[in-house]
Each structure stands twice: as structure tokens, then as C-alpha cells.
Design an enzyme around this catalytic site. Structure first.
Site, short mmCIF file in Angstrom:
data_model
loop_
_atom_site.label_atom_id
_atom_site.label_comp_id
_atom_site.label_asym_id
_atom_site.label_seq_id
_atom_site.Cartn_x
_atom_site.Cartn_y
_atom_site.Cartn_z
N SER A 136 0.80 -1.24 0.09
CA SER A 136 0.05 -0.06 0.04
C SER A 136 0.78 1.01 0.03
O SER A 136 1.90 1.23 0.30
CB SER A 136 -0.92 0.03 1.18
OG SER A 136 -1.46 1.17 1.45
N TYR B 201 -0.81 0.67 10.92
CA TYR B 201 -1.06 -0.04 9.78
C TYR B 201 -0.02 0.20 8.61
O TYR B 201 0.35 -0.72 7.98
CB TYR B 201 -2.34 0.45 9.19
CG TYR B 201 -2.80 -0.03 7.80
CD1 TYR B 201 -3.40 -1.32 7.78
CD2 TYR B 201 -2.65 0.60 6.66
CE1 TYR B 201 -3.77 -1.80 6.34
CE2 TYR B 201 -3.16 0.28 5.62
CZ TYR B 201 -3.53 -0.77 5.43
OH TYR B 201 -4.11 -1.29 4.20
#
Length: 246
Positions: free
Chosen positions: A137, A150
């Protein structure tokens, strides 16, 4: 040959399945198998030869190899394995609740490392070519104050995947690493989309294009112009960066 989707309720996994299922045996592995039944029926209607739904809890690491072997027993050798499970977590909670911070780290990094290692090992022992898909990501490119727990898992996973791709070089197994920007889907419901946001179908289309090209391992920025934004992100001074939103 079969398609294995680990995270059978994932928006992106579902979109990948709809694009690749025709004439294929599909296995959906999900923590909530009942929630994957709708997708299973849709895939049957789209021409999947068979669809099996298996119960799978990514945090129970010692079941990972068993699940992959069961897939091979049920549906034959795996041609495409998509590792799409994960959680976004609650950053604010994770800053004071170590149990939640570890949960995010376990699902989004440790369990991914375990499953990717199992898949690489098992698929190398097959006779036919195969591809594994992993999801990094933009959040892991440079961790932000707003979601650093995260983001840190994605940073670690990306580094692991780059090394794994190198280790698979010269074998009949390849790794497709997707680095999407903000994905507008069920995981991000209620959140304000970031610049260059994409939808699950956009990510799936890019992944399937790389899969069907049958080239070597590759890393995909989705959309492609996100690469420029990533370069700019590295140049932002830290006092400014720490104020950046998710």
C-alpha cells in the site's frame, strides 16, 4: 488448476475472482464463510467449474499450510493465489491498547509472511506455473502519524515481498505485488478519499492484467501515476509530514 482467494470477503479479491473464474476451480477461504456464499454463487453463475468455501482464520498460523494442501486436494494445483486478508484497525485505539496494536501487526504482517512463505514453498513443488498476489500500500511508503501502525505493517510486508520475489526468480512461481493508493471500499467506508483514490475493480483489473501477461514477478503502483506522488511524499519535511491526514 485452481484459484485460491485468501480473504474471500475482500472487495478486491471478489473483483479478481469475477475476472478470472470462468472455467476455473475456485476456493474462497474466509474467516466468515457464510459471508462468502453470495460471491460463491455469483462465481458459479459466471462460469466457475466449481467453488469451494473454506473456513480460515489468518491469525491461526499453524493452519496455513493445511489450508493450502486442502485446496490442492479439492481443486488441483494452484495457478493463482491471492493473499487479500487484512484489517485497517483503529489507530487511536492502537496507541493505548497494545493488544489491538499486536492484532493489526499479526493480521497485516505476521500472518501474511507466514502464508506467503507457505504458498511459495508449496507452489514451487507443483509442476505448473503459478502466481501469488500480495497487497502492499502507499500507506507503507512513508508511515504517517495518522495511521502509522497499519502503515508500518505495509512497509514491512513490502520489504518482505521484494525479497521473496527475488527468491522466486528463476522458478515457475512469480509474485505480483500491488501497491494501491486509497481504496474506496468496505474497509474505508466513512473515510474521506485521498488523492488518486481507486476502487476495488481498478486494483483487480491491474492485478489480472499482470497475471495474464505471464511475465516475471512485478510491483504495481495503482494507479501508475501514484509513483510520482510517492516520490513527492519522501521529500516532505517531517514537521509538515506529521500533520498529514490518513
Amino acid at each position: 488448476m485452481s484459484i485460491l482467494l485468501l480473504g474471500g470477503t475482500s472487495d478486491i479479491a471478489g473483483e479478481i475472482a469475477t475476472l478470472t473464474c470462468h472455467g476455473e476451480d475456485v476456493v474462497l477461504a474466509a474467516r466468515r464463510p457464510e459471508a462468502a456464499q453470495g460471491l460463491a454463487e455469483d462465481l458459479r453463475q459466471r462460469g466457475a467449474t466449481s467453488v469451494h468455501v473454506l473456513s480460515f482464520d489468518a491469525q491461526v498460523l499453524d493452519t496455513h499450510r493445511e489450508l493450502v494442501k486442502k485446496t490442492q486436494e479439492l481443486a488441483g494445483e494452484i495457478s493463482l493465489a491471492v493473499v487479500a486478508f487484512g484489517i485497517l484497525g483503529d489507530q487511536e485505539r492502537a496507541e493505548t491498547d497494545e493488544t489491538h496494536a499486536v492484532e493489526i501487526a499479526t493480521v497485516d504482517y505476521t500472518a501474511q509472511v507466514s502464508m506467503l512463505t507457505v504458498l511459495a514453498d508449496e507452489l514451487r513443488s507443483q509442476t505448473a506455473p503459478a502466481a501469488i498476489v500480495a497487497f502492499s500500500s502507499i500507506a507503507g511508503w512513508r508511515a504517517r502519524r495518522a495511521n502509522y501502525v497499519y502503515g508500518s505493517t505495509k512497509a514491512g510486508l513490502d520489504a518482505f515481498c521484494q525479497g521473496l520475489a527475488d527468491s522466486l526468480h528463476g522458478t515457475h512461481v512469480r509474485l505480483i505485488i500491488a501497491r494501491p493508493g486509497f481504496v474506496i471500499g468496505s474497509m474505508t467506508t466513512g473515510m474521506k478519499p485521498a488523492p488518486m483514490s481507486v476502487y476495488p475493480r481498478d486494483v483487480a483489473a491491474a492485478v489480472v492484467s499482470a497475471y495474464t501477461s505471464k511475465k516475471r514477478s512485478t510491483t504495481l503502483w495503482i494507479p501508475g501515476r501514484l509513483r510520482v506522488l510517492a516520490w513527492i511524499m519522501r521529500m516532505v519535511p517531517r514537521p509538515v509530514w506529521r500533520k498529514m491526514p490518513r
